[in-house]
Design an enzyme around this catalytic site. Structure first.
Site, PDB file in Angstrom:
ATOM      1  CG  HIS A 116      -2.127  -1.494  -1.366  1.00  7.52           C
ATOM      2  ND1 HIS A 116      -1.015  -1.581  -0.568  1.00  7.52           N
ATOM      3  CD2 HIS A 116      -2.307  -0.169  -1.623  1.00  7.52           C
ATOM      4  CE1 HIS A 116      -0.544  -0.360  -0.342  1.00  7.52           C
ATOM      5  NE2 HIS A 116      -1.306   0.503  -0.979  1.00  7.52           N
ATOM      6  NE  ARG A 159       7.176  -1.593   1.955  1.00  5.76           N
ATOM      7  CZ  ARG A 159       6.718  -2.411   2.879  1.00  5.76           C
ATOM      8  NH1 ARG A 159       6.962  -3.718   2.796  1.00  5.76           N
ATOM      9  NH2 ARG A 159       6.010  -1.951   3.891  1.00  5.76           N
TER      10      ARG A 159
END
Length: 392
Positions: free
Chosen positions: A98, A272
């Protein structure tokens, strides 16, 4: 006090049974992955104040200081600073990281400028906020967290004797550890399909209790995914019930199996690296990931001074604060100066407001407590209650 009606997100990696069991519902036959509690516009909770269910984000927007308190609004703005979840992994989640707050703001603005719709599957930044998070296991829980030492990861990969893994292994043997990890992750995510298949075949031949075992299990669910190799760069970690992990910006991680509560900043930004059919943006991921090796630190709760019975999971930020009560028949009291979401994960818990209003929470039920300034009493025997709030 508002009893919350919450949305379950049916991601493909979700357990078929864990969330229905928690909520006292029949399984649908479909994966049930995340129960969202909060005011994120993606799936806000709903509260009924006698006029029918209303979105929690709309209730807060109508009077932020009443709902959140003046101190929280001054510190974090007129929105609930955190998002609370129950996460139930039946198969591994994507390897992910993140962004920092600055990275999130820049990425969100850049994708807006490109005209990418906010709900587009190819979008990485769905809001302008960062997403530090904490997970606390409700039972046995397994995941990946942070990078292994490069030499250790190189040994793990070399033991498979797959020639196509040489580009990853060679980079792991560079003297500069952050540079070694950066190069190895990039190389792993660029491997050809034949190398991935050969690696999966070799993993299938390893002992079920050996050091390759977690990655062999991942490969069963993702036999053609480069993320299987990227996963072997990360530390494998097991949590017991009540143990937690804190993950700051840039820490690569994946959750493999089990049920946990998850508390995070109010964001849905994910970059991702594999183990997913969803959008992967390798260049952006490499900008966000922090390439520092080290073993994950398991967080254990500590007693809170001034609030008997409360066990706090310390974190280095103020946007969320997670604690737990194990109720033993002794009435407890919690402060009412900050916005809170309370979640019952075992037994039954009774909440009693200063005006005498009573709300009973059964297992799987939750409530929003606005920052009215007066305390709330907790009571019950054999009840487990998680408390999500902020520090101001």
């Amino acid at each position: 006090m508002d009893r919350l009606v919450n949305t379950v997100r049916p991601y493909a990696w979700g357990s078929l049974t864990a969330l229905p069991e928690l909520l006292g519902q029949e399984p649908t036959g479909e994966p049930q992955a995340e129960l969202w509690m909060g005011a994120h516009p993606g799936d806000p909770s709903r509260a009924d104040r006698g006029e029918g269910p209303r979105r929690l984000d709309e209730l807060i927007a109508a009077d932020p200081e009443r709902e959140l308190g003046a101190a929280s609004v001054a510190r974090f703005g007129p929105t609930l600073p955190f998002l609370f979840k129950v996460l139930a992994a039946g198969i591994p989640l994507s390897i992910q990281a993140h962004p920092t707050l600055d990275q999130a703001r820049a990425g969100f603005a850049a994708e807006n400028a490109l005209g990418i719709p906010s709900d587009a599957p190819e979008r990485s930044y769905r809001d302008a906020n960062h997403k530090p998070e904490m997970v606390c296991a409700l039972g046995d829980f397994e995941g990946l967290c942070g990078f292994r030492r490069p030499a250790e990861a190189a040994g793990l990969l070399a033991a498979l004797a797959v020639p196509g893994l040489a580009p990853v292994i060679d980079r792991l043997r560079l003297a500069d550890e952050p540079e070694a990890l950066r190069g190895a992750l990039a190389a792993a995510l660029a491997l050809d399909g034949e190398t991935v298949r050969h690696t999966v075949e070799e993993l299938a031949r390893t002992r079920p209790d050996g050091e390759h075992a977690p990655y062999a299990r991942i490969a069963e669910d993702f036999p053609e995914d480069r993320g299987v190799i990227a996963a072997m760069l990360l530390n494998h970690v097991r949590l017991r019930a009540g143990e937690a992990l804190y993950l700051g910006a840039g820490v690569p991680h994946a959750y493999l199996s089990g049920v946990c509560v998850e508390l995070q900043a109010n964001s849905d930004n994910v970059l991702r690296a594999g183990l997913t059919p969803k959008h992967i943006d390798v260049p952006e991921l490499l900008k966000v990931v922090v390439f520092e090796p080290g073993a994950p630190e398991v967080v254990h709760p500590v007693a809170v001074g001034g609030t008997p019975g409360e066990q706090l999971y310390p974190v280095p930020i103020d946007e969320f604060r997670l604690s737990r009560f194990e109720l033993d028949g002794v009435e407890r009291e919690i402060d009412g100066r900050t916005p809170q979401i309370l979640l019952c994960t075992g037994g039954t818990v009774r909440l009693t407001a200063a005006d005498g209003t009573v709300l009973d929470l059964a297992r799987g039920q939750s409530a929003f407590l606005p920052a009215v300034g007066t305390p709330t009493r907790l009571s019950g025997t054999g009840g487990t209650l998680f408390r999500a709030t902020v520090t101001v």
